[in-house]
Design an enzyme around this catalytic site. Structure first.
Site, PDB file in Angstrom:
ATOM      1  N   LYS A  96      -8.618  -1.105   1.120  1.00 49.41           N
ATOM      2  CA  LYS A  96      -9.632  -1.410   2.120  1.00 49.41           C
ATOM      3  C   LYS A  96     -10.634  -2.365   1.495  1.00 49.41           C
ATOM      4  O   LYS A  96     -11.238  -2.061   0.473  1.00 49.41           O
ATOM      5  CB  LYS A  96     -10.332  -0.128   2.590  1.00 49.41           C
TER       6      LYS A  96
ATOM      7  N   GLU B 151       0.810  -1.224   0.000  1.00 49.89           N
ATOM      8  CA  GLU B 151       0.000   0.000   0.000  1.00 49.89           C
ATOM      9  C   GLU B 151       0.839   1.267   0.000  1.00 49.89           C
ATOM     10  O   GLU B 151       1.711   1.455   0.860  1.00 49.89           O
ATOM     11  CB  GLU B 151      -0.948   0.027   1.203  1.00 49.89           C
TER      12      GLU B 151
END
Length: 413
Positions: free
Chosen positions: A233, A217
């Site tokens: 997410k 990420e």
């Protein structure tokens, strides 16, 4: 302003009372691939919350003192030189990020020897092959969790109750586990880099501590004044059915969009007006044995944006806090039994005109006795407590297996 403390290996006092280091070869996350074989450590800054002061300003000042000015990230990236400083590894803990955000940081840290800020400046040296070392016996004991599945589930229910009261919209909960080890932990931590999707794979070490990262990420990337963050997410098993379920989940999509909105607001604080855009909303990508949903948020940096203001606006990352960020961080402190240590912070590479920091999910750390891992997930009103506990276990399973040396990691993809 208080300054970071030196380590025992430091030899020569330099600017700002920080000492320079003997040259050491390293595997700095997000460092340029062409430079990695010959990178040598030139100077190091380490800071703990107890030292006081502003870690964002301290990092920017330290880098400028070592020929890496990052006070204006809108300037074009200078041509890479083989002389002088190449760049620097930068690590900021989750606790330091919360401190920058003005949130409480009272949970006890399970690995207190880990610094809250580390900046390591590198130069170029001769490319050298690492001499083979005799393998040392490696033993990793059983993992001891910082909370039981029941306590984790109760924390999920507490977040849902807070959402019902209107205190928060979403809170990210993170659990910790530790295991005793014998032998050299660096080969185990280095193996994390080979996990699929470990864009920020690498190891950062200090006296009595080490961090191994397999994060996919992007917390924040800056190139010539162009800002990018890529929040992740939403998680499902990496099967065809898991992918279809993730794409169809209203709960996961709502959770994801809340974080994208939070990241848009974070970037808007440091962007030119009207330049924040969202690309690739809810794109499903693979990490190890999991599908994850990712989006890309872009913006043009405001004139004169420097590293310190960049860190203050983006740390800690919204995908590991919740929304609103400050309220979520306050709740996290009351619910999580221990601090987040090396996880949920920032780790990557900085150089004039370029910043590339990963969010330290899928990250492990070692002190002199224990290995530590962290994992969690975002809680919304529609969250099921038992499913959240299972999701955290699924995220940490590849990390623990790799640290133990079970199986061979896949090639990066």
């Amino acid at each position: 302003m208080a300054h970071g403390k030196s380590t025992e290996r430091m030899r020569k006092v330099g600017p700002y009372g920080v000492e320079t280091l003997p040259q050491v070869l390293v595997d700095a996350p997000a460092a340029p691939a062409a430079c990695r074989p010959g990178l040598t450590e030139r100077a190091r800054l380490q800071w703990h919350l107890a030292d006081g002061g502003d870690p964002a300003a301290l990092a920017e000042e330290f880098l400028a003192a070592h020929d890496l000015p990052l006070h204006d990230l809108t300037r074009p990236t200078p041509a890479h030189q083989r002389t002088g400083a190449c760049g620097a590894a930068l690590y900021l803990s989750a606790a330091a990020g919360a401190y920058l955000a003005g949130a409480p940081t009272t949970a006890p840290e399970p690995a207190p020897t880990l610094p809250d800020l580390t900046v390591v400046v590198y130069g170029h040296g001769p490319t050298r092959a690492t001499p083979p070392r005799p393998p040392t016996p490696w033993w990793l004991g059983p993992w001891t969790e910082s909370w039981t599945p029941r306590q984790h589930a109760d924390a999920v229910d507490a977040v849902r109750a807070a959402i019902g009261r209107g205190d928060v919209y979403q809170t990210n909960l993170v659990g910790h586990a530790a295991a005793r080890y014998t032998g050299d932990p660096l080969p185990a931590l280095s193996r994390l880099s080979a996990l699929p999707g470990a864009r920020y794979g690498g190891v950062l070490t200090g006296d009595g501590w080490a961090i191994g990262c397999a994060s996919p990420e992007t917390l924040i990337e800056v190139t010539d004044g162009h800002l990018i963050t890529r929040p992740i997410k939403g998680t499902r098993p990496a099967t065809p059915a898991g992918r279809a379920e993730l794409l169809a989940s209203a709960k996961e999509r709502a959770e994801h969009i809340m974080i994208v909105d939070l990241e848009r607001n974070d970037l808007a604080r440091i962007a030119r007006t009207g330049t924040v855009t969202v690309d690739d909303l809810f794109t499903v990508r693979r990490w190890c044995d999991l599908w994850q949903a990712e989006s890309t948020v872009r913006a043009a940096a405001a004139d004169g944006l420097g590293l310190a203001d960049l860190l203050r606006a983006t740390c800690p990352g919204g995908s590991v806090t919740g929304a609103p960020k400050h309220a979520a961080l306050t709740q996290i402190t009351t619910l999580e039994p221990v601090g987040r240590g090396a996880s949920m912070g920032a780790l990557g590479w900085v150089t004039p005109g370029r910043v590339d920091l990963g969010l330290t999910i899928r990250t492990a750390a070692a002190d002199t006795e224990l290995l530590h891992t962290w994992a969690g997930g975002g809680i919304t009103w529609d969250s099921d407590a038992h499913a959240e506990v299972a999701e955290a276990a699924a995220k940490t399973a590849p990390i623990r297996a790799t640290l133990a040396g079970r199986g061979t990691p896949h090639h990066r993809r």
